[in-house]
Each structure stands twice: as C-alpha cells, then as structure tokens.
Write an enzyme that holds these catalytic residues in place. Structure first.
Site, short mmCIF file in Angstrom:
data_model
loop_
_atom_site.label_atom_id
_atom_site.label_comp_id
_atom_site.label_asym_id
_atom_site.label_seq_id
_atom_site.Cartn_x
_atom_site.Cartn_y
_atom_site.Cartn_z
CE LYS A 122 -4.74 0.13 0.04
NZ LYS A 122 -5.28 -0.33 -0.89
N GLY A 169 -23.99 4.61 0.38
CA GLY A 169 -22.78 5.23 -0.16
C GLY A 169 -23.24 5.15 -2.34
CE1 TYR A 170 -26.82 3.63 -6.19
CE2 TYR A 170 -26.69 6.07 -7.41
CZ TYR A 170 -27.07 4.75 -7.26
OH TYR A 170 -28.18 4.25 -7.99
N GLY A 171 -21.20 5.58 -4.32
CA GLY A 171 -20.43 6.45 -5.44
C GLY A 171 -19.43 5.60 -5.87
N GLY A 174 -21.45 1.60 -4.72
CA GLY A 174 -22.35 0.91 -3.84
C GLY A 174 -23.39 1.60 -5.60
P1 NAD Z 1 -16.56 6.69 -3.97
O1 NAD Z 1 -15.58 8.49 -3.19
O2 NAD Z 1 -16.51 6.41 -5.02
O3 NAD Z 1 -17.61 6.83 -3.08
C1 NAD Z 1 -18.04 6.79 -2.00
C2 NAD Z 1 -19.93 7.35 -1.56
O4 NAD Z 1 -19.39 7.15 0.04
C3 NAD Z 1 -19.79 9.06 -1.83
O5 NAD Z 1 -21.59 8.36 -3.01
C4 NAD Z 1 -20.04 9.65 -0.06
O6 NAD Z 1 -21.48 10.36 -0.87
C5 NAD Z 1 -20.52 8.49 0.10
N1 NAD Z 1 -20.40 8.47 1.25
C6 NAD Z 1 -19.38 9.25 2.02
N2 NAD Z 1 -19.56 9.08 3.29
C7 NAD Z 1 -20.35 8.82 3.70
C8 NAD Z 1 -21.01 9.25 4.74
N3 NAD Z 1 -20.40 9.70 6.11
N4 NAD Z 1 -22.21 8.47 5.66
C9 NAD Z 1 -23.25 7.96 4.18
N5 NAD Z 1 -22.22 7.98 2.73
C10 NAD Z 1 -21.46 8.41 2.44
O7 NAD Z 1 -15.71 5.87 -3.49
P2 NAD Z 1 -15.41 4.08 -4.14
O8 NAD Z 1 -14.91 3.97 -4.07
O9 NAD Z 1 -17.28 3.73 -3.55
O10 NAD Z 1 -15.73 3.53 -1.70
C11 NAD Z 1 -16.56 3.31 -1.50
C12 NAD Z 1 -15.66 1.73 -0.43
O11 NAD Z 1 -15.34 0.76 -1.66
C13 NAD Z 1 -14.49 2.76 0.07
O12 NAD Z 1 -14.83 2.59 1.68
C14 NAD Z 1 -13.70 2.11 -0.38
O13 NAD Z 1 -12.44 1.83 0.39
C15 NAD Z 1 -13.97 0.44 -0.54
N6 NAD Z 1 -13.28 -0.38 -2.14
C16 NAD Z 1 -13.26 0.71 -3.03
C17 NAD Z 1 -13.11 -0.10 -4.48
C18 NAD Z 1 -13.00 0.39 -5.26
O14 NAD Z 1 -12.63 -0.05 -6.59
N7 NAD Z 1 -13.33 1.72 -6.08
C19 NAD Z 1 -11.68 -1.81 -4.09
C20 NAD Z 1 -12.39 -2.20 -2.36
C21 NAD Z 1 -12.75 -1.35 -1.60
#
Ligand code: NAD
Length: 421
Positions: free
Chosen positions: A107, A219-221, A224
């Site tokens: 990491k 979480g709608y990133g 989600g």
């Molecule tokens: P992202 O930044 O695209 O989306 C994050 C989402 O969470 C957004 O909709 C944001 O508004 C929401 N959010 C943030 N704080 C919040 C809160 N306090 N309450 C409710 N919603 C909240 O991130 P992502 O890439 O979708 O990652 C989401 C999770 O998945 C993280 O824990 C990340 O470590 C994990 N993850 C991501 C990947 C990947 O490929 N992107 C891989 C493994 C794990």
C-alpha cells in the site's frame, strides 16, 4: 485505537497471531507475517502554482510477496498515517490470497488534500511520488493501483513517469490506468460487480430469491452505484433505499438506480430525488430489507446500532463498515456477513487481469473480463463458505484462515523459514 488500545495495524497483527495459532503455524512464519518486509518514507518537494515549494510526506509499504509481486493502491489523503498504510498492506496480502491471484500485498499513500490542489499540482505530486519510490516498484516487484483520492489520470501520470525513468513504455507497472494507455475494460464496475457475484452465492446458500429481494445501499459512489445498478438490471432486485454523505432516499416500491445516478451526477447528491421520500443514513441501515450493502466508509455499524439491523445479509462492499464488536452481535442474531476483503475483491481481481493484459500486450473483451471475474469471485466465496461450515466459524474468520494458510504455504514452499517444505 480500538477498545483494547490497539492501533489498526496492531489489531490486525493480533488477528494474524490468532489465525497462526489456530493453523498451528511455525513461529518463524508468524513472526514474518506480522511485519511489512519494507517500509519507505519519502519527502516529495512540489512547486505549487503560486511558486512556493511544499514538501509532502509519502509512504510505500510492502508487506509480503511470497505469492507474487506486492500489490496495492496509492492513497492521497490529508489524514494519512503510516499505521493505516501498514494495516492496509497486510489486508492486501490477505485479499490477493483469498481470490487466489498471484500477488502479495502492499500500500502507498501521500499526506495531501487532492480536493484543494490544482490539476498541475496534482500531476507534479504524482510524478514526484514515483521519482521517490521508483526503485522499489516494477512490473515484477510491486504493482500500485488507484485508491482513495487517486484515479486513472493519476495512474497515467505515474506510469508515464516510471516509463521515463526506466527508458521504455511500461504500462505493466501500474493498474487502474485509462484504456488508452493499457487499462482494462471492465475495471470501472469491477468492485461492485464482484460484490454482486458474492451476493448471488450468499442468496443461494440462504435460499433467497434475489428477484424479489429488497436492498438498501449506503454510499453511491463507484462501488455502491455499480452494485445497485447490476442488482436491479441483472437480478431484478428492488433497491428501496440509497444514501450518500448528504442523506438518503427511500421508496417502498423500488427506485430506478440509473435515474438516481443521473440525478446524483446532475445535483451532486442522491437527496431530493423526486420519486422518493427522504431518510437519514442511520435509519437506512436499520430498514427491514433482505440485503444491506454498506458501500461508503468504515465503522458505520457499531455495537450501538447493530442490535437494530434487520437485514438477512450484510454485504461489506466498503472496507471495514462493521466493527468487530458489532459483527459479534450480527452473528449472534443470525445475519449472514460477506466480509469486506472477499466482497470487494473484484477490484483487485480485474487489476490482476489488467496486469496480465499489459504484460501480454493483448487485450480482452468485456465478456471475457466478466466471465473470468465471475469464476474467481464464485470460487472464492465457495472456498470461504466451505471453510466456515467445516470449522464452524464466521465467514470472516474462515476467509482469514484460508488467506493466511495460502500465504504461509508459499512461504514454506520457498523455505523462508528453516528447513525444506
Ligand atoms: P467513492 O468516493 O466513489 O464513493 C463513496 C460514497 O460514499 C459517496 O456516495 C459518498 O457520498 C458516500 N459517503 C461518504 N461519506 C458518507 C457518510 N458519512 N455517510 C453516507 N455516505 C457517505 O468511493 P468508492 O470507490 O465507491 O469506495 C467506497 C468504499 O469501497 C470505500 O470503503 C472503499 O475503500 C471501498 N473499496 C473501493 C474499491 C474500488 O474499487 N473503488 C475497492 C475496494 C474497496
């Protein structure tokens, strides 16, 4: 710090010790597993747009490469710490092992706030970070990827800088790149899609019909929204609630996740979506749904709210959304957990596909990526389920045991500890 006063890294070391003792591993294997192989701290001077030179602190941690090159993302975050990076490097070793791909765990991170930096400053920081760590990384030694605060553009700058330093185009050094410079199709939705493949297996195990299932997604990133859209489109599940950092929306009849995404892109949030009522993030987690997908951040299900969670399956798409104390309560109440490093391993799996394609200089079509991802995620889920049933332990403990055993086996085969295997 956790309840016992341990940092995240120390608490993962304690978990490793527990796994080593259950598996009866030699003392030497356990001792090696507890510590990263290398930990590099760097200072990166960056000329800011106003002419001032700022020096950013960064890290790269390599935990274990018994099964293949170190693999793990690079985070740009204002509150980054070496403790977090070390903990996440261990989790990457375990995640690669659980999906049985030939990588170890690493990491990286830089203490910075990408949201407050210009494009030019970000590019100079990305290139400076690679200048500082480039002797440590390489296609056969350590293959970074995007993570929190970094994206495909950052990966393209980093790959370009590495290529300049070694003197030839080297897309195989990094994954999560744009398609035009050796990225893989299917990487964008890989984490959500991989999670959905594990949800399908969990539903089969519990005899749940997914086409009539109700789902809440926090979480709608990237993760989600892709998971919600796939569950709606492929499985016909009813997405009744969606939340983001600003709040949540609810419709008992079901939401159209694509329309919600369009609304979110347009307005910056899912809130105020016209075909729904509003709901708080806390209430969203406690809805009476079959499937709950925390896909935002860590520690959202705690000892306090765990007794009120009514879902039958909790799919941990985010990293560490359920605290260990809360997990004990959910287990006791008979909820089925898909642990994070299994549920969200689709991203690293397609990163592995990207690395293979970049090495081969031959790129697959999206059907092939999806087919291979489904095969790997399904097999990983079944391995963990069998171990959980055989040992009568939780899915998380079963996943930990398999991963640690696989890494230990490779260390033994390579005679990293005394004697021949
Ligand atoms: P992202 O930044 O695209 O989306 C994050 C989402 O969470 C957004 O909709 C944001 O508004 C929401 N959010 C943030 N704080 C919040 C809160 N306090 N309450 C409710 N919603 C909240 O991130 P992502 O890439 O979708 O990652 C989401 C999770 O998945 C993280 O824990 C990340 O470590 C994990 N993850 C991501 C990947 C990947 O490929 N992107 C891989 C493994 C794990």
């Amino acid at each position: 710090m956790d309840k016992k006063g341990l940092s995240w890294f120390e608490s993962i070391q304690a978990q490793l010790d527990e796994m080593a003792s259950i598996l009866g591993l030699e003392q030497g294997i356990q001792a090696i597993l507890r510590e990263p192989r290398k930990e590099l701290h760097v200072s990166i001077p960056v000329e800011m747009d106003n002419g001032e030179v700022r020096v950013f602190k960064g890290f790269r941690v390599q935990h274990n490469d018994a099964r293949g090159p170190f693999k793990g993302g690079i985070r740009f975050h204002p509150e980054e710490t070496i403790d977090t990076i070390k903990a996440l490097a261990i989790l990457m070793t375990l995640k690669s092992a659980i999906v049985n791909i030939p990588f170890g765990g690493g990491k990286g991170g830089v203490i910075c706030n990408p949201g407050e930096m210009s494009i030019g400053e970000l590019e100079r920081l990305s290139r400076g970070y690679i200048d500082a760590i480039f002797r440590l990384i390489g296609p056969d030694t350590d293959v970074p990827a995007p993570d929190m605060g970094t994206d495909p553009q950052v990966m393209a700058w980093m790959m370009d800088e590495y290529s300049k330093l070694v003197g030839y185009y080297s897309p195989q050094v990094i994954t999560g790149k744009p398609l035009s410079v050796g990225g893989s199709v299917g990487r964008g939705d890989a984490t959500g899609r991989g999670g959905v493949y594990t949800i399908i297996e969990a539903a089969k195990r519990l005899d749940i019909e997914l086409s009539t299932t109700t789902v809440a997604v926090q979480g709608y990133g990237k993760v989600g929204s892709n998971a919600a859209i796939l569950m709606h489109d492929i499985l016909g599940s009813k997405i009744v609630a969606i939340g983001d950092i600003k709040g949540g929306i609810y419709n008992k009849q079901g939401l159209d996740p694509r329309k919600v995404k369009q609304h979110e892109i347009k307005t910056g949030s899912v809130i105020d979506f016209p075909e729904a009522e509003s709901i708080t993030n806390e209430a969203l987690l406690e809805l009476e749904v079959t499937l709950l997908c925390p896909a935002a951040l860590e520690n959202v299900i705690t000892e306090e709210n765990a007794p009120r969670i009514k879902a039958r399956i909790v799919a941990e798409l985010a990293n560490a959304p359920v605290t260990p104390e809360a997990e004990d309560i959910l287990d006791h109440n008979g909820l089925f957990m898909i642990p994070d490093f299994l549920c969200n391993a689709g991203g690293v799996t397609v990163s592995y596909f990207e690395w293979v394609q970049s090495l081969d200089k031959y790129y697959w079509d999206v059907e092939e990526v999806h087919h291979r991802l489904a095969k790997i995620m399904t097999k990983a889920f079944q391995d963990v389920l069998s171990e959980s049933l055989k040992r009568k332990v939780s899915m998380r403990k079963a996943a930990n045991l398999i991963a640690v055993a696989r890494v230990a086996e490779a260390m033994k085969a390579r005679s990293w500890v005394s004697g021949r295997p």
